[in-house]
Design a protein around this motif. Structure first.
Motif: not given
Length: 232
Positions: A168-177
C-alpha cells in the motif's frame, strides 16, 4: 543500528562501477557494513533465480533486487542499490528514526528521462515510479515483504515489482532525495550536495560518458580504490 547488510546490483559489463560503489560505501561507513553482490550466476546456482532472459531488462539485476528480503531470511533491515552509484556520505545515516510500519524506504522521484537510450545503448523505458527501486531500504521482517517469495519474484512482471505493487502507498517511506541523486536531473531543481550520486544516464566508466556531472568525484574514487588495491 550497529551493523547493516547492503546488496549491490552486479552486472558483468560494469564490474568497475560495482567495485567503486562498494569502496565508496565502506570508506565512509560509521558502522559495520556487510556488502553482497547480486551476481546472477550465483543466485541461479543457489536456486534463488530461474527467470527466463527478459530482452527488456537493462541490467543483470533488474529483478534480483527483490530477492533481498528472502536472502535476509525475512529478518532485519537491508539496503539494495544499483551498481552505478557513488556514495559521498555515511550510508548508516539513513537508518536513523526508521518507522517499523514501513515495508520499504526509497526516494520518490518524479522523473521522466529525456534520453531515448541508456549508457550501454539499451532503450530508455518510461514507467510510473521510475528509479524508486534503484535504491531501496527494505524492512525485511515486515509482513508485507514476506509476499516477496522466491517464487513470486521469479514470475511477477517488472511493473508489479518495480512499482511496489505488493505494498500500500502508506507502507512506502520516503528518503531524502540526496540519497538517490540522479545525475543530469536532480541538479535542475536541487542546489544541495548529494549524499549518493546515481549515474542513471551513463557513468564515467564508459568512454562516451566522461563529461557527466560528478565525473571527477567518481574518477577520484576509482583511482583511490585502485591505488589501495594494488599498493605493494
Amino acid at each position: 543500528m550497529k551493523n547493516l547488510s547492503c546488496f549491490v546490483g552486479y552486472d558483468s559489463k560494469e564490474d568497475i562501477a560495482y567495485r567503486v560503489c562498494k569502496y565508496s560505501i565502506l570508506k565512509r561507513a560509521s558502522i559495520d557494513i556487510k556488502i553482497f553482490s547480486l551476481k546472477l550466476d550465483e543466485l541461479v546456482a543457489k536456486k534463488f533465480y530461474n527467470r527466463d532472459i527478459d530482452p527488456l531488462a537493462s541490467t543483470q539485476f533488474t529483478y534480483s533486487r527483490f530477492l533481498v528480503p528472502a536472502l535476509m531470511g525475512y529478518k532485519g533491515w537491508a539496503i539494495f542499490c544499483d551498481c552505478d552509484f557513488i556514495f559521498l556520505d555515511d550510508i548508516a545515516k539513513i537508518t536513523d528514526n526508521l518507522d517499523e510500519t514501513k515495508a520499504v524506504y526509497c526516494v520518490k522521484h518524479d522523473y521522466t528521462p529525456k534520453e531515448k537510450h541508456k549508457m550501454d545503448g539499451q532503450k530508455q523505458t518510461i514507467y510510473p515510479r521510475k528509479n524508486w527501486s534503484s535504491f531501496i531500504l527494505f524492512n525485511c521482517s515486515h509482513p508485507k515483504n514476506k509476499t516477496l517469495s522466491v517464487e513470486l519474484v521469479n514470475k511477477e512482471t517488472g511493473a508489479f515489482l518495480h512499482q511496489f505493487k505488493w505494498l500500500e502507498d502508506n507502507e512506502i517511506g520516503s528518503l531524502d532525495e540526496r540519497w538517490n541523486w540522479l545525475e543530469g536531473w536532480t541538479s535542475g531543481h536541487n542546489n544541495q550536495s548529494p549524499f549518493a550520486v546515481h549515474y542513471t544516464r551513463g557513468g564515467p566508466w564508459f568512454d562516451e560518458w566522461q563529461d557527466v556531472e560528478f565525473a571527477k568525484e567518481w574518477i577520484n574514487e576509482r583511482d583511490e580504490y585502485l591505488l589501495k588495491k594494488f599498493k605493494i
